[in-house]
Design a protein around this motif. Structure first.
Motif, PDB file in Angstrom:
ATOM      1  N   ALA A 116      -1.763 -17.984 -59.668  1.00 42.56           N
ATOM      2  CA  ALA A 116      -1.605 -18.193 -58.230  1.00 42.56           C
ATOM      3  C   ALA A 116      -0.181 -18.663 -57.950  1.00 42.56           C
ATOM      4  N   CYS A 117       0.372 -18.231 -56.839  1.00 42.86           N
ATOM      5  CA  CYS A 117       1.688 -18.734 -56.426  1.00 42.86           C
ATOM      6  C   CYS A 117       1.539 -20.227 -56.124  1.00 42.86           C
ATOM      7  N   PRO A 118       2.291 -21.080 -56.824  1.00 38.57           N
ATOM      8  CA  PRO A 118       2.100 -22.519 -56.628  1.00 38.57           C
ATOM      9  C   PRO A 118       2.541 -22.997 -55.251  1.00 38.57           C
ATOM     10  N   SER A 119       3.375 -22.201 -54.571  1.00 40.36           N
ATOM     11  CA  SER A 119       3.880 -22.620 -53.261  1.00 40.36           C
ATOM     12  C   SER A 119       3.056 -22.061 -52.113  1.00 40.36           C
ATOM     13  N   SER A 120       2.070 -21.245 -52.426  1.00 36.59           N
ATOM     14  CA  SER A 120       1.280 -20.616 -51.374  1.00 36.59           C
ATOM     15  C   SER A 120       0.476 -21.670 -50.613  1.00 36.59           C
ATOM     16  N   PRO A 121       0.706 -21.814 -49.306  1.00 31.65           N
ATOM     17  CA  PRO A 121      -0.081 -22.799 -48.541  1.00 31.65           C
ATOM     18  C   PRO A 121      -1.575 -22.487 -48.601  1.00 31.65           C
ATOM     19  N   VAL A 122      -1.918 -21.193 -48.643  1.00 32.16           N
ATOM     20  CA  VAL A 122      -3.339 -20.832 -48.706  1.00 32.16           C
ATOM     21  C   VAL A 122      -3.935 -21.290 -50.033  1.00 32.16           C
ATOM     22  N   PHE A 123      -3.223 -21.005 -51.129  1.00 30.05           N
ATOM     23  CA  PHE A 123      -3.738 -21.448 -52.430  1.00 30.05           C
ATOM     24  C   PHE A 123      -3.870 -22.967 -52.457  1.00 30.05           C
ATOM     25  N   ARG A 124      -2.862 -23.644 -51.948  1.00 29.75           N
ATOM     26  CA  ARG A 124      -2.896 -25.107 -52.008  1.00 29.75           C
ATOM     27  C   ARG A 124      -4.068 -25.653 -51.194  1.00 29.75           C
ATOM     28  N   ARG A 125      -4.291 -25.066 -50.038  1.00 30.34           N
ATOM     29  CA  ARG A 125      -5.388 -25.552 -49.196  1.00 30.34           C
ATOM     30  C   ARG A 125      -6.738 -25.245 -49.832  1.00 30.34           C
ATOM     31  N   LEU A 126      -6.913 -23.998 -50.288  1.00 25.46           N
ATOM     32  CA  LEU A 126      -8.240 -23.606 -50.785  1.00 25.46           C
ATOM     33  C   LEU A 126      -8.548 -24.203 -52.158  1.00 25.46           C
ATOM     34  N   SER A 127      -7.550 -24.355 -53.015  1.00 23.60           N
ATOM     35  CA  SER A 127      -7.824 -24.970 -54.321  1.00 23.60           C
ATOM     36  C   SER A 127      -8.186 -26.446 -54.127  1.00 23.60           C
ATOM     37  N   ALA A 128      -7.468 -27.130 -53.240  1.00 23.64           N
ATOM     38  CA  ALA A 128      -7.807 -28.536 -52.978  1.00 23.64           C
ATOM     39  C   ALA A 128      -9.195 -28.641 -52.354  1.00 23.64           C
ATOM     40  N   GLU A 129      -9.510 -27.689 -51.476  1.00 26.62           N
ATOM     41  CA  GLU A 129     -10.825 -27.735 -50.824  1.00 26.62           C
ATOM     42  C   GLU A 129     -11.950 -27.525 -51.856  1.00 26.62           C
ATOM     43  N   LEU A 130     -11.729 -26.614 -52.793  1.00 29.51           N
ATOM     44  CA  LEU A 130     -12.752 -26.407 -53.829  1.00 29.51           C
ATOM     45  C   LEU A 130     -12.905 -27.679 -54.667  1.00 29.51           C
ATOM     46  N   ALA A 131     -11.769 -28.255 -55.078  1.00 26.26           N
ATOM     47  CA  ALA A 131     -11.831 -29.496 -55.867  1.00 26.26           C
ATOM     48  C   ALA A 131     -12.558 -30.591 -55.085  1.00 26.26           C
ATOM     49  N   ARG A 132     -12.244 -30.668 -53.773  1.00 25.40           N
ATOM     50  CA  ARG A 132     -12.872 -31.692 -52.916  1.00 25.40           C
ATOM     51  C   ARG A 132     -14.391 -31.524 -52.905  1.00 25.40           C
ATOM     52  N   ARG A 133     -14.826 -30.264 -52.771  1.00 26.45           N
ATOM     53  CA  ARG A 133     -16.278 -30.017 -52.670  1.00 26.45           C
ATOM     54  C   ARG A 133     -16.972 -30.216 -54.008  1.00 26.45           C
ATOM     55  N   VAL A 134     -16.346 -29.781 -55.074  1.00 26.67           N
ATOM     56  CA  VAL A 134     -16.959 -29.986 -56.397  1.00 26.67           C
ATOM     57  C   VAL A 134     -17.078 -31.490 -56.661  1.00 26.67           C
ATOM     58  N   ALA A 135     -15.993 -32.215 -56.350  1.00 25.12           N
ATOM     59  CA  ALA A 135     -16.016 -33.661 -56.604  1.00 25.12           C
ATOM     60  C   ALA A 135     -17.083 -34.345 -55.753  1.00 25.12           C
ATOM     61  N   ARG A 136     -17.156 -33.958 -54.474  1.00 24.73           N
ATOM     62  CA  ARG A 136     -18.154 -34.575 -53.594  1.00 24.73           C
ATOM     63  C   ARG A 136     -19.566 -34.331 -54.141  1.00 24.73           C
ATOM     64  N   ARG A 137     -19.762 -33.126 -54.650  1.00 26.33           N
ATOM     65  CA  ARG A 137     -21.084 -32.763 -55.165  1.00 26.33           C
ATOM     66  C   ARG A 137     -21.469 -33.599 -56.392  1.00 26.33           C
ATOM     67  N   PHE A 138     -20.487 -33.849 -57.266  1.00 22.13           N
ATOM     68  CA  PHE A 138     -20.835 -34.435 -58.566  1.00 22.13           C
ATOM     69  C   PHE A 138     -20.322 -35.865 -58.755  1.00 22.13           C
ATOM     70  N   ALA A 139     -19.576 -36.391 -57.793  1.00 24.88           N
ATOM     71  CA  ALA A 139     -19.104 -37.782 -57.923  1.00 24.88           C
ATOM     72  C   ALA A 139     -20.311 -38.691 -58.120  1.00 24.88           C
ATOM     73  N   GLY A 140     -20.190 -39.619 -59.027  1.00 22.41           N
ATOM     74  CA  GLY A 140     -21.288 -40.547 -59.260  1.00 22.41           C
ATOM     75  C   GLY A 140     -22.330 -40.024 -60.229  1.00 22.41           C
ATOM     76  N   ASN A 141     -22.241 -38.748 -60.590  1.00 20.30           N
ATOM     77  CA  ASN A 141     -23.179 -38.221 -61.585  1.00 20.30           C
ATOM     78  C   ASN A 141     -22.829 -38.848 -62.941  1.00 20.30           C
ATOM     79  N   PRO A 142     -23.769 -39.595 -63.529  1.00 21.13           N
ATOM     80  CA  PRO A 142     -23.404 -40.340 -64.738  1.00 21.13           C
ATOM     81  C   PRO A 142     -23.020 -39.439 -65.918  1.00 21.13           C
TER      82      PRO A 142
END
Ligand code: GLA
Ligand code: ZN
Length: 675
Positions: A116-142
């Motif tokens: 992925a182009c590291p400077s792409s605003p779309v990549f930056r937004r969507l990769s962070a959004e995926l990380a955000r959702r994965v983390a929200r889903r599994f945060a606190g899972n022991p």
């Protein structure tokens, strides 16, 4: 849990596991085999973006939920990837600008991964959004013990978004075009920039010819390398910040690749909670190179333990030929990682992919799902051993008295330079000095040039081409208090901007080294100029600097050519210590001779320096116990007398001082020495 070392109560064991690639009834079989092999940790989700976000507005966690739940039910701990290392096709279709543009200026279309182009605003937004959702889903899972962001960051992009990013990175660095023009020395070839918008990424279309290392303006290329490394770091940081919104403390890492040129891991390290790396040596003969890479990875976080995030249990697939790890090698190399500071030993991959490019990559479980294979038996054997070892090595530190400086800026500046020689390369030079230390059995910290040097007796800085900040002064301080500093040809040549120092070579190192370099001669591989060191001649090749001592004592001289009899190796008394200057491209025997003199002065030697192929390293546990690792890389068994009494941690047997320790071919002993 910030250093990633606790939580399992033992060296973590397991690896990359991609069950999304096969039906769920196979998962049960996988977990039964994992139990048999004492697998406690699996890395999941590395390439699951297309599954988790099948369309722009659809997030579907059913597969990841099931994978994590199945692992947790089996009592396994999970390293959960954010899944952003390969793009889903819809994303590239909707936003073609997420694809990279290559060095030749070709905008790529959808395909492959890690691109992925590291400077792409779309990549930056969507990769962070995926990380955000994965983390929200599994945060606190022991079960989740660490976050794995992206995968093996690397490469480069030359698109217009990156050009814009480069310009803004340059504004931050230089503030004014005057400063930029001075740094890049743009008066040369009429390059004086009067508008930021005129600045182009250095590529085949602009400053380069004959590929990425041949540039008209090394200063521009050097800054682009720095920018690219920072741009990808920003991608990592985007995702980490998104994870931290819902999970404040589970450690976050990404898998590095050891000595990997495109990314300055020293600039990344502060942003990782622990370091981890993937070890894929090219051949059976990489023991020293692997040791150096482990030490480099340990040095990223000031000596804290790191994780071996990936290694193959048997073969790779990506090379033209993919040799099988011989029986015992996987175990030996796993212990080598632990000996150098790893608190985790993980594989790629736990079960073999059926299709695509890695279907022949080695796996703990092969296509047939059998456990009665040599590879599975060896993996299970090591699993049992690590379980017996328990917590004995966790958190242990390496008590090194020797530091070797490793610097990406020097690496880049040396290898993109026209002259003196394209044949003098950074890694082989550094490796030769490291090899001498390895053979002597001394522990080495491989460190950035900004590290605190006050605890070392010896500091080795091979081809320290670029000299930054107050390093010369700090090296002088090492010598002043009695230490030895060793540097070589092509050191102290340029400042942080890659401009030559307006003084004698080796620039600000001159006072410490007590020499000035008057000229230099770079020759083809076939040309040898022997150097007399002590009673013998040692071959030197590629680079020969002509040195005029300014107080230094001559240790070695050239034997041939018009500069025969002039200094090739010098030693300068400085304070209570010394500055050593190696002006010639000595081959390994000469490098080892010099390093032996240096180590002798400080009485630094491992316990068995004269036994070839026997590697020794030490670690000191948090409670002060000293662990001695003995690793027999040789083709035959060796026997050495125990230097002290202690306990053989792999057998539980008591060992008395002087008692013979027998190591089979590829054998390992971990001795907890009596205090
Ligand atoms: C790398 C990657 C893995 C896999 C292995 C194969 O380390 O991280 O996804 O491709 O190589 O060797
Ligand atoms: Zn780009």
């Amino acid at each position: 849990m910030t250093d990633g070392s606790d939580g399992a109560g033992k060296v973590r064991y397991g690896g990359d596991y991609n069950p999304e690639q096969w039906p769920e009834d196979v998962w049960d079989a996988d977990h039964r085999l994992f139990d048999a092999a004492r697998i406690d940790t699996v890395t999941v989700g590395v390439f699951t973006w297309a599954l988790t976000q099948p369309a722009p507005d659809v997030y579907d966690f059913s597969t990841l939920d099931a994978i994590v739940a199945r692992a947790a039910a089996a009592g396994r701990q999970v390293v959960l990837a954010t899944g952003t290392a390969a793009l889903p096709p819809w994303l590239a279709r909707a936003h073609p600008q997420v694809n990279r543009t290559d060095f030749e200026g070709r905008r790529h279309r959808y395909g492959q991964r890690h691109n992925a182009c590291p400077s792409s605003p779309v990549f930056r937004r969507l990769s962070a959004e995926l990380a955000r959702r994965v983390a929200r889903r599994f945060a606190g899972n022991p079960a989740v013990v660490a976050w794995h962001v992206g995968n093996e960051y690397g490469g480069a992009c030359y698109c217009d978004q990156c050009a814009a990013g480069f310009r803004s990175w340059l504004r931050d660095r230089y503030a004014t075009l005057d400063r930029l023009n001075a740094a890049w020395y743009t008066t040369f070839w009429s390059h004086r920039f009067t508008d930021w918008a005129d600045i182009e990424p250095p590529s085949a279309l602009t400053e380069h010819w004959r590929g990425p290392d041949h540039t008209a303006f090394p200063g521009i290329t050097l800054d682009y390398l720095r920018f690219m490394s920072d741009a990808m770091l920003a991608n990592f940081r985007d995702e980490k910040a998104a994870i931290r919104e819902s999970d404040p403390d589970t450690p976050v890492t990404t898998n590095f690749m050891g000595m990997y040129r495109p990314i300055d891991y020293h600039r990344w390290a502060p942003h990782l909670d622990f370091a981890s790396w993937d070890n894929y040596p090219p051949d059976d003969d990489s023991r020293v190179r692997m040791a150096l890479a482990h030490d480099l990875m340990r040095g990223l976080k000031d000596g804290q333990p790191f994780w071996l995030m990936e290694q193959t249990p048997s073969t790779t697939a990506c090379r033209d030929t993919n040799p099988l790890k011989r029986p015992g090698l996987m175990r030996l190399w796993s212990w080598q990682a632990v000996a150098h500071g790893a608190d985790a030993v993980l594989f790629f991959q736990m079960r073999a992919a059926r299709g695509a490019s890695e279907k022949y990559h080695g796996a703990v479980i092969g296509h047939s799902g059998r456990s009665d294979t040599r590879v599975f038996r060896e993996v299970a054997g090591l699993g049992a051993e690590l379980e017996r070892l328990g917590p004995a090595t966790l958190g242990a530190r390496t008590p090194a008295r020797v530091a070797l400086l490793f610097d990406w800026d020097s690496w880049w500046a040396l290898e993109i330079s026209d002259g003196p020689s394209r044949l003098v390369r950074y890694q082989p030079t550094v490796l030769a000095y490291y090899r001498a230390l390895w053979a002597a059995g001394v522990d080495v910290d491989v460190l950035p040039v900004t590290a605190d040097l006050s605890r070392y007796d010896v500091v080795v800085a091979p081809v320290l081409h670029m000299l930054k900040g107050d390093l010369a002064r700090r090296l002088e301080a090492v010598a002043e208090r009695g230490g030895s500093v060793v540097t070589t040809f092509l050191s102290g040549r340029v400042d942080e901007d890659d401009n030559a120092f307006l003084m004698d070579v080796p620039g600000p190192l001159g006072a410490l080294m007590g020499v000035r370099v008057d000229e230099w001669d770079a020759r083809g591989r076939e040309f040898v100029n022997p150097v007399r060191l002590g009673p013998r001649d040692f071959p030197a090749r590629l680079i020969f600097e002509l040195v005029i001592p300014q107080g230094a004592e001559v240790v070695g001289t050239y034997r041939a050519d018009f500069y025969a009899g002039t200094p090739a190796v010098t030693r300068n008394a400085f304070g209570a210590g010394h500055g050593w200057y190696v002006a010639a491209g000595l081959e390994q025997p000469g490098v080892s001779w010099v390093m032996d003199q240096v180590l002798d002065r400080h009485g630094l030697r491992g316990p068995y320096p004269d036994v070839p192929d026997l590697e020794t390293t030490a670690r000191v546990t948090p409670d002060g116990s000293r662990l001695l690792f003995l690793l027999n890389h040789g083709p035959a068994p060796v026997e050495v007398p125990a230097r002290t009494g202690g306990v053989d941690l792999l057998t539980g047997a008591r060992v008395e001082a002087g008692q013979p320790l027998t190591l089979d071919t590829h054998g390992v002993v971990v001795l907890r020495e009596d205090q």
